[in-house]
Design a protein around this motif. Structure first.
Motif, PDB file in Angstrom:
ATOM      1  N   GLY A  51       0.821  -1.210   0.000  1.00 57.38           N
ATOM      2  CA  GLY A  51       0.000   0.000   0.000  1.00 57.38           C
ATOM      3  C   GLY A  51       0.852   1.255   0.000  1.00 57.38           C
ATOM      4  O   GLY A  51       1.746   1.418  -0.826  1.00 57.38           O
ATOM      5  N   GLN A  52       0.573   2.148   0.976  1.00 60.88           N
ATOM      6  CA  GLN A  52       1.279   3.419   1.073  1.00 60.88           C
ATOM      7  C   GLN A  52       2.454   3.369   2.044  1.00 60.88           C
ATOM      8  O   GLN A  52       2.982   4.404   2.434  1.00 60.88           O
ATOM      9  N   THR A  53       2.869   2.176   2.461  1.00 58.19           N
ATOM     10  CA  THR A  53       3.913   2.061   3.485  1.00 58.19           C
ATOM     11  C   THR A  53       5.317   2.311   2.955  1.00 58.19           C
ATOM     12  O   THR A  53       6.247   2.522   3.724  1.00 58.19           O
ATOM     13  N   GLY A  54       5.508   2.227   1.630  1.00 58.44           N
ATOM     14  CA  GLY A  54       6.844   2.353   1.052  1.00 58.44           C
ATOM     15  C   GLY A  54       7.615   1.056   1.016  1.00 58.44           C
ATOM     16  O   GLY A  54       8.756   1.018   0.552  1.00 58.44           O
ATOM     17  N   TRP A  55       7.002  -0.039   1.506  1.00 58.59           N
ATOM     18  CA  TRP A  55       7.572  -1.389   1.400  1.00 58.59           C
ATOM     19  C   TRP A  55       6.711  -2.169   0.406  1.00 58.59           C
ATOM     20  O   TRP A  55       5.554  -2.488   0.708  1.00 58.59           O
ATOM     21  N   HIS A  56       7.249  -2.480  -0.773  1.00 60.02           N
ATOM     22  CA  HIS A  56       6.479  -3.157  -1.809  1.00 60.02           C
ATOM     23  C   HIS A  56       7.134  -4.507  -2.121  1.00 60.02           C
ATOM     24  O   HIS A  56       8.251  -4.557  -2.652  1.00 60.02           O
ATOM     25  N   LYS A  76      10.765  -3.528  -2.875  1.00 59.17           N
ATOM     26  CA  LYS A  76      11.048  -2.249  -3.508  1.00 59.17           C
ATOM     27  C   LYS A  76      10.710  -1.180  -2.480  1.00 59.17           C
ATOM     28  O   LYS A  76       9.601  -1.145  -1.953  1.00 59.17           O
ATOM     29  N   LYS A  77      11.674  -0.294  -2.202  1.00 59.77           N
ATOM     30  CA  LYS A  77      11.488   0.727  -1.171  1.00 59.77           C
ATOM     31  C   LYS A  77      11.450   2.116  -1.812  1.00 59.77           C
ATOM     32  O   LYS A  77      12.219   2.421  -2.705  1.00 59.77           O
ATOM     33  N   THR A  78      10.545   2.952  -1.292  1.00 60.46           N
ATOM     34  CA  THR A  78      10.474   4.330  -1.749  1.00 60.46           C
ATOM     35  C   THR A  78      10.932   5.311  -0.671  1.00 60.46           C
ATOM     36  O   THR A  78      10.725   6.511  -0.785  1.00 60.46           O
ATOM     37  N   HIS A  79      11.526   4.785   0.397  1.00 62.22           N
ATOM     38  CA  HIS A  79      12.152   5.588   1.459  1.00 62.22           C
ATOM     39  C   HIS A  79      13.116   4.661   2.191  1.00 62.22           C
ATOM     40  O   HIS A  79      13.303   3.500   1.799  1.00 62.22           O
ATOM     41  N   SER A  80      13.747   5.150   3.264  1.00 61.67           N
ATOM     42  CA  SER A  80      14.726   4.330   3.995  1.00 61.67           C
ATOM     43  C   SER A  80      14.327   4.081   5.444  1.00 61.67           C
ATOM     44  O   SER A  80      15.150   3.634   6.243  1.00 61.67           O
ATOM     45  N   TYR A  81      13.068   4.325   5.783  1.00 59.40           N
ATOM     46  CA  TYR A  81      12.627   4.118   7.164  1.00 59.40           C
ATOM     47  C   TYR A  81      12.369   2.641   7.448  1.00 59.40           C
ATOM     48  O   TYR A  81      12.013   1.870   6.568  1.00 59.40           O
ATOM     49  N   GLY A  82      12.569   2.258   8.715  1.00 58.87           N
ATOM     50  CA  GLY A  82      12.294   0.894   9.132  1.00 58.87           C
ATOM     51  C   GLY A  82      13.349  -0.106   8.730  1.00 58.87           C
ATOM     52  O   GLY A  82      13.110  -1.313   8.753  1.00 58.87           O
ATOM     53  N   GLU A  83      14.551   0.370   8.379  1.00 60.19           N
ATOM     54  CA  GLU A  83      15.617  -0.526   7.917  1.00 60.19           C
ATOM     55  C   GLU A  83      16.733  -0.700   8.949  1.00 60.19           C
ATOM     56  O   GLU A  83      17.336  -1.761   9.040  1.00 60.19           O
TER      57      GLU A  83
END
Length: 388
Positions: A51-56, A76-83
């Motif tokens: 969804g909109q979480t940035g974790w695909h 596929k990531k659209t940001h670097s949070y949660g890593e």
């Protein structure tokens, strides 16, 4: 989509559900609970991933002679949070040069900085040959989808060394972990401390009880959904106070986790004058305990250390669990006997100039980390003959 070479076929899946539990757990079942289908599916099914979480999800299934022989959790990531392997500076550099850093590919367990298997295979597979073929396939995927880079997070040392031979830069980070050296009790553990630091720990634990706080550990059949609901209330309130949001993980996720993996959960609940005030949730198996989630409704001196560290140590001693990973960062763990250890990640950046620049950064960072690790080891509370 699929990609072929002489030995293997690789297929990318946008949902773990499309792979199925029997296929996934055929390779994951002997690894950490975080790698299991039920944990990763719970993240996807409750909207914590996707969804909109940035974790695909872009999970890979490896086939040989049309039979599945391995899997790789991939996003596929659209940001670097949660890593928890920080590359924000790299993203900023890309932006300064007018180049897109996102999206990127990441092989990791979302929101979970715990070392473990990423590529999980059948026992008879030549893993070195497979890694070589897999790296080639992923690099083609980066080109096909115009992604900047590939990142392998919290891999084991042997895998990291293999990856580094395939132009995947090895990067070190440091966590503080506790190791069970056949201790028979918490008191037995404290006998390995020098006198001053042993007294400090005892004083800290006494301070909790002097504030009318009692602690209980719940697991297996002792744990119920009401306990989990209270835990989530604590978790959410603490995140709101600290970060201004309710946390990466939802109430639905923890509800599902309790239903799917009750035998891998241990909950610490703190009561003050008979009223529950704080809670810490741990995930465990026979090899390790991982302290991942914490929340408190009141500020009580030393309670975090008691719930998140000392109770975990006692549980490991009781259950003869070899290792306790209490989470990332936190030099305060050193004085409580958590030892600095290296964690490994690997990185490939598609643009050669950026790849070379990151290689230089990692080399410089590694030298600083080596010094930091040595200094941290000097601060451990153990008697000199007991030091690792």
């Amino acid at each position: 989509m699929s990609s072929n070479n002489t030995l293997f076929t690789f297929k990318f899946f946008s949902s773990i559900e499309n792979i199925g539990q029997s296929t996934w757990d055929a390779f994951a079942v002997h690894h950490s609970p975080f790698c299991h289908y039920k944990f990763l599916h719970s993240l996807e099914a409750t909207g914590c991933v996707g969804g909109q979480t940035g974790w695909h999800p872009q999970h890979i299934v490896v086939y040989q002679n049309l039979q599945p022989v391995g899997i790789l959790p991939l996003y596929k990531k659209t940001h670097s949070y949660g890593e928890y392997v920080f590359d924000f500076a790299w993203a900023n550099t890309y932006r300064e040069y007018g180049v897109n850093y996102y999206p990127k590919l990441v092989s990791a367990i979302p929101y979970t900085p715990v070392t473990g298997a990423r590529l999980m295979t059948a026992l008879n597979i030549d893993k070195a040959a497979l890694l070589n073929a897999l790296c080639n396939t992923i690099q083609k995927q980066l080109e096909n989808l115009s992604m900047s880079s590939m990142h392998w997070l919290f891999v084991d040392k042997a895998t990291s060394e293999h990856l580094s031979q395939h132009d995947q830069l090895m990067r070190l980070s440091i966590q503080f972990q506790w190791f069970n050296k056949a201790y028979t009790s918490f008191e037995d553990y404290l006998t390995t401390f020098n006198s001053r630091k042993r007294k400090s720990v005892k004083k800290e634990r006494l301070k909790v009880s002097e504030q009318e706080v009692t602690i209980k550990r719940l697991y297996n059949k002792q744990l119920n959904q009401e306990d989990m609901t209270f835990f989530y209330h604590c978790y959410k309130q603490t995140y709101l106070k600290r970060s201004g949001h309710e946390g990466y993980l939802s109430a639905k996720f923890f509800e599902k986790l309790f239903i799917e993996m009750p035998n891998n959960l241990m909950l610490v609940v703190a009561n003050r004058a008979g009223t529950p005030v704080a809670s810490a949730l741990f995930v465990y198996d026979k090899n390790q305990l991982c302290g991942r989630y914490w929340g408190a409704l009141e500020e009580i001196s030393s309670l975090h250390f008691e719930c998140c560290y000392y109770q975990g140590i006692e549980f490991c001693i009781e259950k003869k669990i070899e290792m306790f990973n209490p989470g990332t960062q936190g030099e305060h763990k050193i004085l409580r006997g958590f030892e600095p250890i290296y964690c490994y990640s690997n990185h490939h950046l598609a643009e050669l100039a950026f790849h070379d620049a990151v290689a230089k950064f990692i080399d410089s960072e590694s030298k600083s980390l080596e010094q930091y690790k040595s200094q941290a080891e000097e601060l451990l509370p153990f008697k000199k003959q007991e030091k690792k």
